[in-house]
Design an enzyme around this catalytic site. Sequence first.
Site, PDB file in Angstrom:
ATOM      1  N   GLU A  40       1.047  -1.424  -0.145  1.00  0.00           N
ATOM      2  CA  GLU A  40      -0.142  -0.362   0.062  1.00  0.00           C
ATOM      3  C   GLU A  40       0.626   1.175  -0.075  1.00  0.00           C
ATOM      4  O   GLU A  40       0.555   1.796  -0.629  1.00  0.00           O
ATOM      5  CB  GLU A  40      -0.956  -0.011   1.061  1.00  0.00           C
ATOM      6  CG  GLU A  40      -2.219  -1.438   1.115  1.00  0.00           C
ATOM      7  CD  GLU A  40      -3.244  -1.131   0.378  1.00  0.00           C
ATOM      8  OE1 GLU A  40      -2.950   0.110  -0.637  1.00  0.00           O
ATOM      9  OE2 GLU A  40      -3.563  -1.803  -0.273  1.00  0.00           O
TER      10      GLU A  40
ATOM     11  N   ASP B 183      -4.688  -8.775  -8.657  1.00  0.00           N
ATOM     12  CA  ASP B 183      -5.280  -8.983  -9.541  1.00  0.00           C
ATOM     13  C   ASP B 183      -4.256  -7.713 -10.128  1.00  0.00           C
ATOM     14  O   ASP B 183      -3.398  -7.849 -11.757  1.00  0.00           O
ATOM     15  CB  ASP B 183      -6.049  -7.592  -9.704  1.00  0.00           C
ATOM     16  CG  ASP B 183      -5.749  -7.349  -8.273  1.00  0.00           C
ATOM     17  OD1 ASP B 183      -4.364  -7.010  -7.730  1.00  0.00           O
ATOM     18  OD2 ASP B 183      -7.033  -6.295  -7.644  1.00  0.00           O
TER      19      ASP B 183
ATOM     20  N   GLU C 126     -19.029  -6.208  -3.895  1.00  0.00           N
ATOM     21  CA  GLU C 126     -17.250  -6.670  -3.797  1.00  0.00           C
ATOM     22  C   GLU C 126     -16.980  -8.246  -4.342  1.00  0.00           C
ATOM     23  O   GLU C 126     -16.258  -8.776  -4.890  1.00  0.00           O
ATOM     24  CB  GLU C 126     -16.382  -6.743  -2.010  1.00  0.00           C
ATOM     25  CG  GLU C 126     -16.350  -5.009  -1.361  1.00  0.00           C
ATOM     26  CD  GLU C 126     -15.680  -4.516  -2.245  1.00  0.00           C
ATOM     27  OE1 GLU C 126     -14.467  -4.762  -1.433  1.00  0.00           O
ATOM     28  OE2 GLU C 126     -15.226  -4.307  -2.682  1.00  0.00           O
TER      29      GLU C 126
ATOM     30  N   GLU D  41     -11.907   0.408 -10.052  1.00  0.00           N
ATOM     31  CA  GLU D  41     -11.279  -0.200 -10.869  1.00  0.00           C
ATOM     32  C   GLU D  41     -11.957  -0.327 -12.085  1.00  0.00           C
ATOM     33  O   GLU D  41     -11.613  -0.360 -13.461  1.00  0.00           O
ATOM     34  CB  GLU D  41     -11.028  -1.811 -10.636  1.00  0.00           C
ATOM     35  CG  GLU D  41      -9.284  -2.005  -9.609  1.00  0.00           C
ATOM     36  CD  GLU D  41     -10.542  -1.333  -8.286  1.00  0.00           C
ATOM     37  OE1 GLU D  41      -8.947  -1.597  -7.252  1.00  0.00           O
ATOM     38  OE2 GLU D  41     -10.935  -0.943  -8.179  1.00  0.00           O
TER      39      GLU D  41
END
Length: 646
Positions: free
Chosen positions: A119, A249, A342, A362
């Site tokens: 992150e 991802d 989600e 996204e």
Amino acid sequence: MREIYYIVSLVLCQLLFMFNKCQPYVPILTIEERAQYKAKIKSMFYHSYDSYLEHASGFDELMPISCSGMNTWGTFSLSLIDALDTLAIMGNYSEFRRVAKHLVDTVNFESNTNVSVFETNIRVVGGLLSAHLLSSKVGFEVEEGWPCNVKFAIAFDTPTGMPYGTVNFLHGVPENETPVTCTAGVGTYIVEFGALSRLTGDPIFEQKALAAIENLQSYRSKIGLFGNHINVQNGKWVATESGIGAGVDSYFEYLVKGALLLHMPRLMEIFYYDYELIKSYIMKSDWYVWVGMTSGSVTMPIFQSLETFFPGILTIVGDIEQAKKSLYNYHQIWKSYGFVPEFYDIGNNKPHKRDGYPLRPEFIESVLYLYQATKDPHLLNIGADVVDSIYHSARTDCGFATIKSVFDHSIEDRMESFFLAETLKYLYLLFDEDNFLHNKGTHGTIWKQSSTSKSTMKQSCIIGSGGYVFNTEAHPIDIAALSCCESNTQDISQFKNLKENLNLFNIILPKKMFEYKLDDHLLMQPLYEDNAPSNAVFTNDYNEQNSMNSTVITEISSTIHSSPESNSDGRIPQSIELEDKVELNSQYLNHSDFDLNAYFQELKQFANQLQNPTESISLEKSGYEHLFCPSQPFFSRLSLQGEIFE
């Protein structure tokens, strides 16, 4: 009347949704409506941003219901760092300068704080890199070096070369830190770390990131798939489901974006290998499911919202039709619930367990890429759906809140930093078609390396000429700036000798196919959407009997011009016009005997000789790094995958 047509078509489309054969009629947005949405998105940004400054300054994130702040990823004003380049993209240069100075003066990365390597890399390192690269445009000079980067190299100090998930700014990897990390946590560093190495001349960052990706390849299953979580000490998989969603991802994303940013065909080779496996095992009727990494059998027929990045990646690599099919599937879910949950149960057509929407970006990122590739106006309507849903259901007095459940649109007290950094940025860019990030190579700024620069390349180059690559937190990296600042003396000097002393086109292309007059200018040409330099005259005089028996002449001239603002040191960038005609005989497009494979082998042999005249070196290994030039390179057509003028 337009609304009635839309409602009727939507009802019919819902009835046909199970057959995946319908897209409703949607009126095309007018120019005025597009401008209204652009203004609405900007107002949404400032409603959230101003509330953060007022109620959560100094904290990582705004709590938009209680109008307070909280720390999440590191206690260093994360939302402020994450939103910095959004200010520049929306044209607020003065606020960018104010915030950048504030961050330089106040943020401390030498604290005894444990942070997520993943992150912090994508949000903080990515945000600071982007801010540094945009600094000349906004009139603020950021000091070289970032105080938090070198520490990250410690996280990669494992037997497998794959990184730990957590690092302490002062003490490195914490004692008793778990060796288990996700696949994305291994493969999502090459964009930021590669950029750091190219900008600073220190190869350690790029080497660490590449080693992590390469080492991961050794831990594929017998059928080639990866799992979800791996022990970086011994390489054993802890979670064995394989898919493209959470935990995996951005590994796929960074293979493609890293290849584009750094001109690395090897990363594209890995992606295409993975994509074939995805199509064989994971993709089911334009959806993507979860399968066992050893068997390939479906374990969870679940769609995750994080997967909505994938149509954007498919758009980048050119699989437009598949990108559309998947994106339209996702949009049907959005229209049904107002948001993308989600988790979504594909078989039962309903949200599954985790039914919230934390304002993720996204989906809209994929919409932006697909719109830029196709200019399909229907995609603007999809963007408008996203704006309207968020504004209607997520807005509070102090910002925009996470959607707790897509069933009733209840909200919870959190606004993640990526809402300012990504979601609103992608939406704004969708409707701001004249934004500088959309530059197609028609203009740029000539920048000359100063004598105090750490780079060993003392020459002018062109920056800001388009072709930005977004990291996974939507922080744009200028490809041209990396080439401009790269400090590999041998590589640069060899290419400079090539540019000055050789006619590359006559050497590596079939004889007498090109006659170029402005070699220096051509080698500094930006990368264009078409397949040749923009100041070219195309003629077809090879065979008067073929289907193109008439002479086709297209004259295109372009101007590379400077920004109206002065640079940080007070210099006004110079302007250059490229208007001289360059003749190009297009028989290579029509010659039936032309062998592309043999042609490419000649190119590879020449590039090997260029790299080392006394020893042949495989270009697959070297990554074609010599076939580039300081600006958005015309030669990037040659450098990426070695596909010539595709």
